[in-house]
Each structure stands twice: as structure tokens, then as C-alpha cells.
Design a protein around this motif. Sequence first.
Motif, PDB file in Angstrom:
ATOM      1  N   LEU A 160       1.644  -4.369   3.531  1.00 35.70           N
ATOM      2  CA  LEU A 160       2.895  -3.639   3.734  1.00 35.70           C
ATOM      3  C   LEU A 160       2.725  -2.254   3.161  1.00 35.70           C
ATOM      4  O   LEU A 160       2.330  -2.105   2.001  1.00 35.70           O
ATOM      5  CB  LEU A 160       4.043  -4.361   3.009  1.00 35.70           C
ATOM      6  CG  LEU A 160       5.372  -3.615   2.880  1.00 35.70           C
ATOM      7  CD1 LEU A 160       6.032  -3.437   4.246  1.00 35.70           C
ATOM      8  CD2 LEU A 160       6.315  -4.363   1.919  1.00 35.70           C
ATOM      9  N   THR A 161       2.967  -1.223   3.965  1.00 32.91           N
ATOM     10  CA  THR A 161       2.972   0.133   3.426  1.00 32.91           C
ATOM     11  C   THR A 161       4.397   0.669   3.401  1.00 32.91           C
ATOM     12  O   THR A 161       5.164   0.472   4.347  1.00 32.91           O
ATOM     13  CB  THR A 161       2.047   1.076   4.209  1.00 32.91           C
ATOM     14  OG1 THR A 161       2.086   2.374   3.566  1.00 32.91           O
ATOM     15  CG2 THR A 161       2.447   1.224   5.665  1.00 32.91           C
ATOM     16  N   GLU A 162       4.730   1.304   2.299  1.00 37.40           N
ATOM     17  CA  GLU A 162       6.050   1.912   2.119  1.00 37.40           C
ATOM     18  C   GLU A 162       5.945   3.433   2.114  1.00 37.40           C
ATOM     19  O   GLU A 162       6.819   4.117   1.612  1.00 37.40           O
ATOM     20  CB  GLU A 162       6.675   1.391   0.825  1.00 37.40           C
ATOM     21  CG  GLU A 162       6.928  -0.110   0.877  1.00 37.40           C
ATOM     22  CD  GLU A 162       7.312  -0.735  -0.450  1.00 37.40           C
ATOM     23  OE1 GLU A 162       7.689  -1.920  -0.453  1.00 37.40           O
ATOM     24  OE2 GLU A 162       7.230  -0.056  -1.507  1.00 37.40           O
ATOM     25  N   GLY A 163       4.853   3.943   2.680  1.00 38.34           N
ATOM     26  CA  GLY A 163       4.667   5.383   2.771  1.00 38.34           C
ATOM     27  C   GLY A 163       3.973   5.957   1.553  1.00 38.34           C
ATOM     28  O   GLY A 163       3.287   5.232   0.841  1.00 38.34           O
ATOM     29  N   VAL A 218       0.859  -1.180   0.000  1.00 37.48           N
ATOM     30  CA  VAL A 218       0.000   0.000   0.000  1.00 37.48           C
ATOM     31  C   VAL A 218       0.899   1.235   0.000  1.00 37.48           C
ATOM     32  O   VAL A 218       1.749   1.400   0.872  1.00 37.48           O
ATOM     33  CB  VAL A 218      -0.926   0.011   1.231  1.00 37.48           C
ATOM     34  CG1 VAL A 218      -1.931   1.150   1.129  1.00 37.48           C
ATOM     35  CG2 VAL A 218      -1.640  -1.331   1.383  1.00 37.48           C
ATOM     36  N   VAL A 219       0.680   2.123  -0.972  1.00 37.14           N
ATOM     37  CA  VAL A 219       1.602   3.246  -1.149  1.00 37.14           C
ATOM     38  C   VAL A 219       0.835   4.469  -1.622  1.00 37.14           C
ATOM     39  O   VAL A 219      -0.164   4.357  -2.345  1.00 37.14           O
ATOM     40  CB  VAL A 219       2.725   2.858  -2.152  1.00 37.14           C
ATOM     41  CG1 VAL A 219       2.154   2.577  -3.526  1.00 37.14           C
ATOM     42  CG2 VAL A 219       3.807   3.917  -2.216  1.00 37.14           C
ATOM     43  N   GLY A 220       1.293   5.638  -1.201  1.00 37.47           N
ATOM     44  CA  GLY A 220       0.669   6.884  -1.618  1.00 37.47           C
ATOM     45  C   GLY A 220       1.050   7.268  -3.036  1.00 37.47           C
ATOM     46  O   GLY A 220       2.124   6.914  -3.536  1.00 37.47           O
ATOM     47  N   ALA A 221       0.175   8.036  -3.685  1.00 33.34           N
ATOM     48  CA  ALA A 221       0.389   8.414  -5.075  1.00 33.34           C
ATOM     49  C   ALA A 221       1.656   9.245  -5.264  1.00 33.34           C
ATOM     50  O   ALA A 221       2.380   9.080  -6.248  1.00 33.34           O
ATOM     51  CB  ALA A 221      -0.829   9.180  -5.601  1.00 33.34           C
ATOM     52  N   GLU A 222       1.948  10.130  -4.319  1.00 33.57           N
ATOM     53  CA  GLU A 222       3.135  10.960  -4.464  1.00 33.57           C
ATOM     54  C   GLU A 222       4.406  10.119  -4.397  1.00 33.57           C
ATOM     55  O   GLU A 222       5.369  10.361  -5.129  1.00 33.57           O
ATOM     56  CB  GLU A 222       3.164  12.039  -3.382  1.00 33.57           C
ATOM     57  CG  GLU A 222       4.318  13.026  -3.502  1.00 33.57           C
ATOM     58  CD  GLU A 222       4.311  13.816  -4.815  1.00 33.57           C
ATOM     59  OE1 GLU A 222       5.381  14.335  -5.197  1.00 33.57           O
ATOM     60  OE2 GLU A 222       3.247  13.924  -5.454  1.00 33.57           O
ATOM     61  N   THR A 223       4.417   9.102  -3.546  1.00 34.19           N
ATOM     62  CA  THR A 223       5.559   8.203  -3.480  1.00 34.19           C
ATOM     63  C   THR A 223       5.699   7.417  -4.777  1.00 34.19           C
ATOM     64  O   THR A 223       6.814   7.185  -5.258  1.00 34.19           O
ATOM     65  CB  THR A 223       5.415   7.257  -2.279  1.00 34.19           C
ATOM     66  OG1 THR A 223       5.403   8.039  -1.078  1.00 34.19           O
ATOM     67  CG2 THR A 223       6.558   6.265  -2.205  1.00 34.19           C
ATOM     68  N   VAL A 224       4.578   6.999  -5.359  1.00 35.82           N
ATOM     69  CA  VAL A 224       4.618   6.316  -6.657  1.00 35.82           C
ATOM     70  C   VAL A 224       5.300   7.199  -7.695  1.00 35.82           C
ATOM     71  O   VAL A 224       6.149   6.741  -8.474  1.00 35.82           O
ATOM     72  CB  VAL A 224       3.188   5.955  -7.111  1.00 35.82           C
ATOM     73  CG1 VAL A 224       3.157   5.554  -8.585  1.00 35.82           C
ATOM     74  CG2 VAL A 224       2.643   4.822  -6.260  1.00 35.82           C
ATOM     75  N   ARG A 225       4.951   8.484  -7.689  1.00 37.18           N
ATOM     76  CA  ARG A 225       5.542   9.401  -8.677  1.00 37.18           C
ATOM     77  C   ARG A 225       7.016   9.655  -8.387  1.00 37.18           C
ATOM     78  O   ARG A 225       7.860   9.607  -9.298  1.00 37.18           O
ATOM     79  CB  ARG A 225       4.752  10.708  -8.697  1.00 37.18           C
ATOM     80  CG  ARG A 225       3.344  10.587  -9.303  1.00 37.18           C
ATOM     81  CD  ARG A 225       2.678  11.939  -9.452  1.00 37.18           C
ATOM     82  NE  ARG A 225       2.215  12.451  -8.177  1.00 37.18           N
ATOM     83  CZ  ARG A 225       0.970  12.325  -7.725  1.00 37.18           C
ATOM     84  NH1 ARG A 225       0.064  11.680  -8.437  1.00 37.18           N
ATOM     85  NH2 ARG A 225       0.625  12.842  -6.552  1.00 37.18           N
ATOM     86  N   GLN A 226       7.350   9.952  -7.137  1.00 38.57           N
ATOM     87  CA  GLN A 226       8.725  10.318  -6.802  1.00 38.57           C
ATOM     88  C   GLN A 226       9.689   9.152  -6.933  1.00 38.57           C
ATOM     89  O   GLN A 226      10.830   9.314  -7.382  1.00 38.57           O
ATOM     90  CB  GLN A 226       8.782  10.882  -5.382  1.00 38.57           C
ATOM     91  CG  GLN A 226       8.163  12.259  -5.238  1.00 38.57           C
ATOM     92  CD  GLN A 226       8.384  12.829  -3.848  1.00 38.57           C
ATOM     93  OE1 GLN A 226       8.793  12.140  -2.921  1.00 38.57           O
ATOM     94  NE2 GLN A 226       8.104  14.109  -3.689  1.00 38.57           N
TER      95      GLN A 226
END
Length: 257
Positions: free
Chosen positions: A190-193, A82-90
Motif C-alpha cells: 500500500l502506498t500513501e504517497g 510504502v511512503v515517501g520521506a517528505e510525506t513522513v515528515r509532513q
Amino acid sequence: MRRLLPVTDQTLGPDREWSLDELADAYAYPVGTGGSGTPWLRANMVSSLDGAAQHDGRSQPLSCTADMRIFGTLRGLADAVVVGAETVRQEGYRPARARDAFAARRAAAGQGPAPAIAVVSASLGLDFSLPLFTEPLVPTVVLTGAAAPADRVRAARDAGVDVVVAGDGPGVEPERALAALAERGLVRLLTEGGPRLLGQFVASGTLDECCLTLSPTMTAGAAQRIAGGPSVAVPEQFALAGLLEEAGFLFTRYRRI
């Protein structure tokens, strides 16, 4: 120096790296996870000595080879990341891949060949032509709110993305997001932020475990901590469940009390 510290009741010689089997044993989900259908959410984050979760917008400068092996192991044990959209982009997220080293464990646990990636996004401001959405071994899930832009929801679904509404407003409600994933059989989570998403899980009381790498680095500056957003009224208490060390890096695992 490379060692598993006494809290794990294991020791390794200083002249070899941890095997993936040893790491998988050290980071195994609690016994029974998956059988009850109740999700277990762990976070995997890295922090500098002065509390930075990123340097120049990315976590990689704080990491090391052993940290990446643990990163891969945690993914190898999870049903979904589970990950936030901004982390996906960055961070330039790509689909999780199947790894032979974890194939037998995953099969025995009734898991698919690789974890799904579940992206949390209120705006759905994502490029659905990227490999994360067009080439996943396991379909990527996007979690959003009921007030998400209708045109972006259509664009995601037209691209074959599994869009899950897990909130009444524009954003996602953590409890509903985890319940929606559990309904899909995705309970080892698992979340990676990033920090904002992790802060939401902390504030909602849904974070069960935190795997934190303490990097022997100092960054100064104004980088975010591993969790952001409003503070909780009473600090959450966690107990140390595991501790590894290599070359000054500490790999900690804490479980909520």
C-alpha cells in the motif's frame, strides 16, 4: 447518506457506519496475492473536487471519518505501507499499530501483527530518533539508492533501521523497490504517497490499483495533484472495481486494465 453503490453488489442502511469486516471484504486484495510472491501495489489517496491532494501541505483537511476508517482498513490488510520521506515528515508518520479487528485475517493470511512502514528516501534526511524508527512493532524499512550519502546510511543502520538499496543512483527504482520488499515476504503493498512517489509508480507501470477518495471540497491554489512528476507517454487505463459513498464523499477503487 451512506451506501455501497451497485458496483460492489452490496447495500447498507443509511443509519449505521460500515463495519471494519465489511470494509475489509470490500477492499480485499485479489485472491492469490501473497501465494505467488508477486507484489500487488495499491495506492490510497484523497483529492478535492478541483484536483488538490493536499491543503496547507497536509491531506487531513480533505478527509473525513469514513475516509479514515478506510485508511485504517487498507493498512490492516497490507504487508507494508510504502511512503515517501517528505510525506513522513509532513504527516508526522508513526509506526503502524496492531489492531484486534484485523488480527484473525492477518493470521490467516500469514501476516505479522501490523504492516511494516517502508520509507523511500534518496538523501536519508530523516530523524532516526523518532518513534517510527525506535518503536515499531514491525521494523521500519528505508529504501534508497546506491549513491545515498554514506554517513546517512551508517546513521540509519546504527539506529537499527533496515536499509535496502533499490537503485544504482541516488534514488530508488520502483521495480527494484517492490522486488526487494517481495524478497522480505512483503507483497500486499500500500502506498500513501506523496504525489512524487505515486508519480514514479505510475510512470514505471508498477501501480496495480488506486483507491481514491473524492472529497466534496474545493481548495483553489497550487496544491499538487495525487501524482506528480513527468507524464507518461500513453495514459494508464484503470477499470472501476468498487465505489462507496457517504455524505458526498466518494470512495473509489480502480484496478489497472
